[in-house]
Enzyme design. Sequence first.
Site, PDB file in Angstrom:
ATOM      1  N   GLU A  41      -3.965   3.482   6.695  1.00 40.03           N
ATOM      2  CA  GLU A  41      -3.954   3.217   5.250  1.00 40.03           C
ATOM      3  C   GLU A  41      -4.753   4.327   4.559  1.00 40.03           C
ATOM      4  O   GLU A  41      -4.413   4.765   3.476  1.00 40.03           O
ATOM      5  CB  GLU A  41      -4.579   1.850   4.947  1.00 40.03           C
ATOM      6  CG  GLU A  41      -4.647   1.588   3.449  1.00 40.03           C
ATOM      7  CD  GLU A  41      -5.021   0.160   3.093  1.00 40.03           C
ATOM      8  OE1 GLU A  41      -4.696  -0.778   3.849  1.00 40.03           O
ATOM      9  OE2 GLU A  41      -5.644  -0.006   2.030  1.00 40.03           O
ATOM     10  N   SER A  76     -10.139  -0.852   4.505  1.00 41.56           N
ATOM     11  CA  SER A  76      -9.216  -0.914   5.655  1.00 41.56           C
ATOM     12  C   SER A  76      -8.777   0.481   6.085  1.00 41.56           C
ATOM     13  O   SER A  76      -8.325   1.276   5.262  1.00 41.56           O
ATOM     14  CB  SER A  76      -7.965  -1.708   5.285  1.00 41.56           C
ATOM     15  OG  SER A  76      -8.328  -3.014   4.934  1.00 41.56           O
ATOM     16  N   ARG A 105       0.824  -1.229   0.000  1.00 46.73           N
ATOM     17  CA  ARG A 105       0.000   0.000   0.000  1.00 46.73           C
ATOM     18  C   ARG A 105       0.854   1.274   0.000  1.00 46.73           C
ATOM     19  O   ARG A 105       0.464   2.292   0.581  1.00 46.73           O
ATOM     20  CB  ARG A 105      -0.958   0.058   1.198  1.00 46.73           C
ATOM     21  CG  ARG A 105      -1.905  -1.085   1.311  1.00 46.73           C
ATOM     22  CD  ARG A 105      -2.845  -1.206   0.122  1.00 46.73           C
ATOM     23  NE  ARG A 105      -3.664  -2.379   0.320  1.00 46.73           N
ATOM     24  CZ  ARG A 105      -3.362  -3.592  -0.162  1.00 46.73           C
ATOM     25  NH1 ARG A 105      -2.280  -3.766  -0.910  1.00 46.73           N
ATOM     26  NH2 ARG A 105      -4.147  -4.618   0.080  1.00 46.73           N
TER      27      ARG A 105
HETATM   28  C1  LIG Z   1     -15.344  -1.100   0.288  1.00 45.88           C
HETATM   29  C2  LIG Z   1     -13.886  -0.835   0.017  1.00 45.88           C
HETATM   30  C3  LIG Z   1     -13.003  -1.885  -0.139  1.00 45.88           C
HETATM   31  C4  LIG Z   1     -11.643  -1.657  -0.367  1.00 45.88           C
HETATM   32  N1  LIG Z   1     -10.819  -2.717  -0.547  1.00 45.88           N
HETATM   33  C5  LIG Z   1      -9.532  -2.500  -0.891  1.00 45.88           C
HETATM   34  C6  LIG Z   1      -8.664  -3.594  -1.195  1.00 45.88           C
HETATM   35  O1  LIG Z   1      -9.036  -4.763  -1.161  1.00 45.88           O
HETATM   36  N2  LIG Z   1      -7.372  -3.319  -1.521  1.00 45.88           N
HETATM   37  C7  LIG Z   1      -6.902  -2.031  -1.591  1.00 45.88           C
HETATM   38  O2  LIG Z   1      -5.723  -1.842  -1.926  1.00 45.88           O
HETATM   39  N3  LIG Z   1      -7.701  -0.977  -1.302  1.00 45.88           N
HETATM   40  C8  LIG Z   1      -8.993  -1.172  -0.957  1.00 45.88           C
HETATM   41  N4  LIG Z   1      -9.815  -0.108  -0.674  1.00 45.88           N
HETATM   42  C9  LIG Z   1      -9.250   1.251  -0.629  1.00 45.88           C
HETATM   43  C10 LIG Z   1      -9.317   2.015  -1.974  1.00 45.88           C
HETATM   44  O3  LIG Z   1     -10.319   1.486  -2.801  1.00 45.88           O
HETATM   45  C11 LIG Z   1      -7.965   2.005  -2.707  1.00 45.88           C
HETATM   46  O4  LIG Z   1      -6.960   2.611  -1.937  1.00 45.88           O
HETATM   47  C12 LIG Z   1      -8.042   2.722  -4.073  1.00 45.88           C
HETATM   48  O5  LIG Z   1      -6.902   2.374  -4.837  1.00 45.88           O
HETATM   49  C13 LIG Z   1      -8.149   4.236  -3.970  1.00 45.88           C
HETATM   50  O6  LIG Z   1      -8.429   4.731  -5.275  1.00 45.88           O
HETATM   51  P1  LIG Z   1      -9.239   6.083  -5.521  1.00 45.88           P
HETATM   52  O7  LIG Z   1      -9.266   6.339  -6.982  1.00 45.88           O
HETATM   53  O8  LIG Z   1     -10.579   6.038  -4.871  1.00 45.88           O
HETATM   54  O9  LIG Z   1      -8.314   7.130  -4.796  1.00 45.88           O
HETATM   55  P2  LIG Z   1      -8.739   8.238  -3.716  1.00 45.88           P
HETATM   56  O10 LIG Z   1      -9.302   7.567  -2.516  1.00 45.88           O
HETATM   57  O11 LIG Z   1      -9.556   9.285  -4.379  1.00 45.88           O
HETATM   58  O12 LIG Z   1      -7.305   8.826  -3.356  1.00 45.88           O
HETATM   59  C14 LIG Z   1      -6.404   8.086  -2.579  1.00 45.88           C
HETATM   60  C15 LIG Z   1      -5.015   8.711  -2.761  1.00 45.88           C
HETATM   61  O13 LIG Z   1      -4.610   8.484  -4.112  1.00 45.88           O
HETATM   62  C16 LIG Z   1      -4.282   9.731  -4.720  1.00 45.88           C
HETATM   63  N5  LIG Z   1      -4.656   9.661  -6.131  1.00 45.88           N
HETATM   64  C17 LIG Z   1      -5.882   9.453  -6.648  1.00 45.88           C
HETATM   65  N6  LIG Z   1      -5.815   9.470  -7.998  1.00 45.88           N
HETATM   66  C18 LIG Z   1      -4.518   9.686  -8.316  1.00 45.88           C
HETATM   67  C19 LIG Z   1      -3.800   9.834  -9.544  1.00 45.88           C
HETATM   68  N7  LIG Z   1      -4.402   9.792 -10.739  1.00 45.88           N
HETATM   69  N8  LIG Z   1      -2.449  10.069  -9.479  1.00 45.88           N
HETATM   70  C20 LIG Z   1      -1.811  10.162  -8.292  1.00 45.88           C
HETATM   71  N9  LIG Z   1      -2.446  10.056  -7.104  1.00 45.88           N
HETATM   72  C21 LIG Z   1      -3.782   9.811  -7.119  1.00 45.88           C
HETATM   73  C22 LIG Z   1      -5.097  10.780  -3.974  1.00 45.88           C
HETATM   74  O14 LIG Z   1      -4.519  12.074  -4.108  1.00 45.88           O
HETATM   75  C23 LIG Z   1      -5.025  10.237  -2.550  1.00 45.88           C
HETATM   76  O15 LIG Z   1      -3.817  10.624  -1.945  1.00 45.88           O
HETATM   77  C24 LIG Z   1     -11.177  -0.321  -0.435  1.00 45.88           C
HETATM   78  C25 LIG Z   1     -12.072   0.749  -0.281  1.00 45.88           C
HETATM   79  C26 LIG Z   1     -13.415   0.498  -0.061  1.00 45.88           C
HETATM   80  C27 LIG Z   1     -14.374   1.663   0.065  1.00 45.88           C
END
Ligand SMILES: Cc1cc2nc3c(=O)[nH]c(=O)nc-3n(C[C@H](O)[C@H](O)[C@H](O)COP(=O)(O)OP(=O)(O)OC[C@H]3O[C@@H](n4cnc5c(N)ncnc54)[C@H](O)[C@@H]3O)c2cc1C
Length: 324
Positions: free
Chosen positions: A298, A228, A178
């Site tokens: 996380e 998480s 992560r």
């Molecule tokens: C129900 C649920 C289940 C989940 N299960 C998992 C799992 O199994 N495994 C896992 O790893 N995660 C899990 N997550 C967490 C989450 O989905 C991940 O961390 C996901 O990759 C975040 O992506 P996002 O586009 O929503 O980013 P955001 O939440 O919008 O942003 C997270 C971070 O990424 C940065 N970011 C976003 N887009 C970019 C980009 N284009 N370039 C650079 N930085 C960027 C943002 O600035 C921020 O710092 C879960 C979340 C939920 C709600």
Amino acid sequence: MMRPAEDLLERLGRIPELDIGTDVDLSRLNTFRIGGPADILVEVPTEAALSTLLFEIDRSRAPFQLLGLGSNVLVPDDGLRGVVARLVAGFKEVRTEDRRVWAGGAVTLAQIARRTAAQGLSGLEPLSGFPSTVGGAVFMNAGCYGTEIKDLLVEARVVGADGEVTVWTPEDLEPRYRSTRLQQVGGIVVSALFELVPGDAKGCLERIDELNRKRWESLPSGHPNVGSIFRNPPGDYAGRMIDECGLKGLRKGGAEISSKHGNVIVNLGDAKAADVLGLMLAARAAVKKRFDVRLEPEVVLTGELEAQWEKTVERAPQAGKARL
Ligand SMILES: Cc1cc2nc3c(=O)[nH]c(=O)nc-3n(C[C@H](O)[C@H](O)[C@H](O)COP(=O)(O)OP(=O)(O)OC[C@H]3O[C@@H](n4cnc5c(N)ncnc54)[C@H](O)[C@@H]3O)c2cc1C
């Protein structure tokens, strides 16, 4: 004389193609459904607009936060100052050629996983069951069921704080659990190239459905959350430790440590960021006391929440952390 925010707003208004809003409610742009307004929210449709935006932000020294699907962020109750940006339009394109897939930073993992599976390309199935953009997944090195995004990545195209474009290999990202170097040096992932392997389309699609069913069985449903809340410590599970501390079901305001999964905090309806932070601190203190292990978030604590957390847990902020 014009105030700095007005000055910035005026300069952003001169960037072609940007969609600009002010005082925009951020609670509808994250899966926790928590947080106050963004002073300025911009929707960025092209790489050219993004480069100019970053140049202007760098010049003004305004705070900046990029959002993907908002599935891993906690937004302060009084919102975010400066500029919040989202990638749209041109960043949602996908192209496949043989085993290779180019996807824009705003494409969701679920979308490319289904699309490539239907084309008989296997690899993304384990990553299809949680909400994420491609950019957010690369930034976080997201993973599930033993696969991390770095395992499939050939390269990522990144726009830096200075607006310059660089191409990063998985090695450049220094991916760990992560975590990637992007979290220290900053940079926006505008697209990523993945290499997949041939597979049976029907089988790949069935596997996606099967893994998604399994995923949702293990997570609380019905209440907004961000998955998480803490990273698992080496060799153990944060959820197990929080559970053993007897904290499942603990409530603060409108937030609750899920009674289904100890490492998930849910918004029961009117949770505040302060409630979530309070539960995180309680869980961290209990786990430290019982297991002598310091849990680390996380979830990305945005705005002043990160400094608040660092101050409360009495640790110096991470050195050299970037503004992007
Ligand atoms: C129900 C649920 C289940 C989940 N299960 C998992 C799992 O199994 N495994 C896992 O790893 N995660 C899990 N997550 C967490 C989450 O989905 C991940 O961390 C996901 O990759 C975040 O992506 P996002 O586009 O929503 O980013 P955001 O939440 O919008 O942003 C997270 C971070 O990424 C940065 N970011 C976003 N887009 C970019 C980009 N284009 N370039 C650079 N930085 C960027 C943002 O600035 C921020 O710092 C879960 C979340 C939920 C709600």
